[in-house]
Design a protein around this motif. Structure first.
Motif, PDB file in Angstrom:
ATOM      1  N   UNK A 225       0.805  -1.228   0.000  1.00 10.38           N
ATOM      2  CA  UNK A 225       0.000   0.000   0.000  1.00 10.38           C
ATOM      3  C   UNK A 225       0.835   1.274   0.000  1.00 10.38           C
ATOM      4  N   UNK A 226       2.108   1.178   0.444  1.00  3.65           N
ATOM      5  CA  UNK A 226       2.961   2.353   0.544  1.00  3.65           C
ATOM      6  C   UNK A 226       4.359   2.024   0.028  1.00  3.65           C
ATOM      7  N   UNK A 227       5.100   3.067  -0.289  1.00  2.00           N
ATOM      8  CA  UNK A 227       6.489   2.873  -0.699  1.00  2.00           C
ATOM      9  C   UNK A 227       7.300   2.263   0.437  1.00  2.00           C
ATOM     10  N   UNK A 284      -3.307   4.665   0.044  1.00  2.00           N
ATOM     11  CA  UNK A 284      -2.818   3.380   0.538  1.00  2.00           C
ATOM     12  C   UNK A 284      -2.950   3.255   2.037  1.00  2.00           C
ATOM     13  N   UNK A 285      -2.580   4.305   2.760  1.00  2.00           N
ATOM     14  CA  UNK A 285      -2.702   4.286   4.220  1.00  2.00           C
ATOM     15  C   UNK A 285      -4.167   4.212   4.643  1.00  2.00           C
ATOM     16  N   UNK A 286      -5.033   4.915   3.907  1.00  2.00           N
ATOM     17  CA  UNK A 286      -6.463   4.887   4.219  1.00  2.00           C
ATOM     18  C   UNK A 286      -7.013   3.469   4.060  1.00  2.00           C
ATOM     19  N   UNK A 290      -8.331   1.007   7.047  1.00  2.00           N
ATOM     20  CA  UNK A 290      -9.699   0.482   6.983  1.00  2.00           C
ATOM     21  C   UNK A 290      -9.685  -1.037   7.133  1.00  2.00           C
ATOM     22  N   UNK A 291      -8.737  -1.690   6.476  1.00  2.00           N
ATOM     23  CA  UNK A 291      -8.626  -3.141   6.589  1.00  2.00           C
ATOM     24  C   UNK A 291      -8.291  -3.550   8.021  1.00  2.00           C
ATOM     25  N   UNK A 296      -9.812  -5.998  13.071  1.00  2.00           N
ATOM     26  CA  UNK A 296      -9.882  -5.893  14.525  1.00  2.00           C
ATOM     27  C   UNK A 296     -11.316  -5.895  15.017  1.00  2.00           C
ATOM     28  N   UNK A 297     -12.199  -5.213  14.253  1.00  2.00           N
ATOM     29  CA  UNK A 297     -13.604  -5.191  14.643  1.00  2.00           C
ATOM     30  C   UNK A 297     -14.221  -6.572  14.581  1.00  2.00           C
ATOM     31  N   UNK A 298     -13.850  -7.336  13.542  1.00  2.00           N
ATOM     32  CA  UNK A 298     -14.361  -8.699  13.429  1.00  2.00           C
ATOM     33  C   UNK A 298     -13.898  -9.578  14.561  1.00  2.00           C
ATOM     34  N   UNK A 299     -12.639  -9.406  14.970  1.00  2.00           N
ATOM     35  CA  UNK A 299     -12.113 -10.185  16.081  1.00  2.00           C
ATOM     36  C   UNK A 299     -12.839  -9.834  17.363  1.00  2.00           C
TER      37      UNK A 299
END
Length: 307
Positions: A225-227, A284-286, A290-291, A296-299
């Motif tokens: 997602x990032x350099x 990419x950071x966004x 979000x992922x 974490x929310x699912x866990x």
């Protein structure tokens, strides 16, 4: 079984010289060197230390003298701002963000295998046109008393020194030489949405990026997602590749290769490419954040269901 005349030479440790950027090195260089010392039959005999290296990372210079190191860092940063204004501004955020573990500075006194090496301090001598030379007396001392030299400092090297060690001078290139040359390593692959990026360990010559390939690997960056993530994956390979290359130098059947052609020579981004980098990094950071929140929310949701 009778020993062959080559046996003593094969059993003798490979004498290795290391060209260093200063009194500290990034953690990944320390790991690459220590892995090579642990896994191959080498003796590090010479350390050539650049005592006029420009500051490259704030944390590295904070680890040195204060306030002298900070003042030197600020002075160097001003020069970079003048030369590459837009790109340098993006670097401000990177420098003051948390330093990745592989860039953490390590004192050369802590590197395994360095304790018995002869230390030589010098400054690079500008070569005609571009690049640097080692001072003549340093080149003579190191070049005639080593089997191979690994370049981690002193910039683009030129001159007779490149052919003086038995196996020449090795250097890393974070890129596929037939596609991406120049700097910054991995950045242009990231900007151009490439699925892979190369890492090359090369025996350098006076032709920029035109030396022999000792070892190379392809790194999957399709989901980077990032350099910084591209860099992390490339450097993880660099940590392994030095030992691979050194073993190949001892293999009498190994034949290095040369690139069929050399790719585009990239330089520091300017103008619209800086804007592309900023936008792509922000998106990419966004997406990454979000992922992370979704995972974490699912866990957490699963934990609540169990209770």
């Amino acid at each position: 079984m009778h020993s062959t005349p080559e046996s003593p030479a094969e059993e003798r440790p490979l004498r290795v010289g290391i060209l260093l950027p200063g009194e500290t090195v990034p953690a990944w260089m320390e790991r690459a060197i220590e892995r090579t010392v642990a896994e191959t039959n080498v003796e590090i005999t010479h350390l050539v230390i650049n005592d006029d290296a420009d500051p490259d990372d704030l944390s590295d210079y904070l680890a040195g003298s204060f306030p002298g190191g900070v003042l030197e860092y600020i002075s160097c940063s001003i020069e970079r701002l003048r030369a590459h204004l837009l790109w340098s501004l993006t670097g401000v955020a990177r420098q003051f963000a948390e330093t990745p573990d592989y860039h953490e500075p390590r004192s050369i006194d802590s590197v395994a295998g360095f304790s018995g090496a002869k230390r030589l301090y010098c400054q690079p001598v500008p070569a005609s046109g571009f690049g640097n030379l080692l001072p003549e007396e340093v080149a003579e001392e190191v070049g005639t008393n080593t089997d191979v030299v690994v370049r981690f400092g002193f910039g683009v090297l030129k001159g007779e020194f490149l052919t003086m060690p038995t196996h020449g001078v090795l250097s890393f290139h974070r890129g596929d030489l037939e596609s991406y040359r120049g700097q910054p390593g991995g950045l242009w692959e990231f900007l151009n949405d490439e699925p892979t990026a190369g890492v090359t360990l090369q025996r350098i010559s006076e032709t920029l990026d035109g030396g022999e390939i000792i070892a190379e690997r392809t790194v999957d960056i399709a989901d980077a997602r990032t350099w910084r993530e591209v860099e992390r994956r490339q450097i993880a390979v660099c940590e392994q590749l030095l030992a691979v290359g050194v073993r190949r130098l001892r293999d009498s059947t190994f034949e290095p290769t040369t690139p069929d052609s050399l790719g585009t020579l990239y330089t520091m981004p300017t103008g619209v490419n800086v804007a592309r980098y900023v936008c792509k990094t922000a998106l990419g950071k966004l997406c990454r954040d979000r992922q992370t929140r979704t995972r974490d929310g699912g866990q957490n949701h699963g934990e609540r269901d169990v209770t």
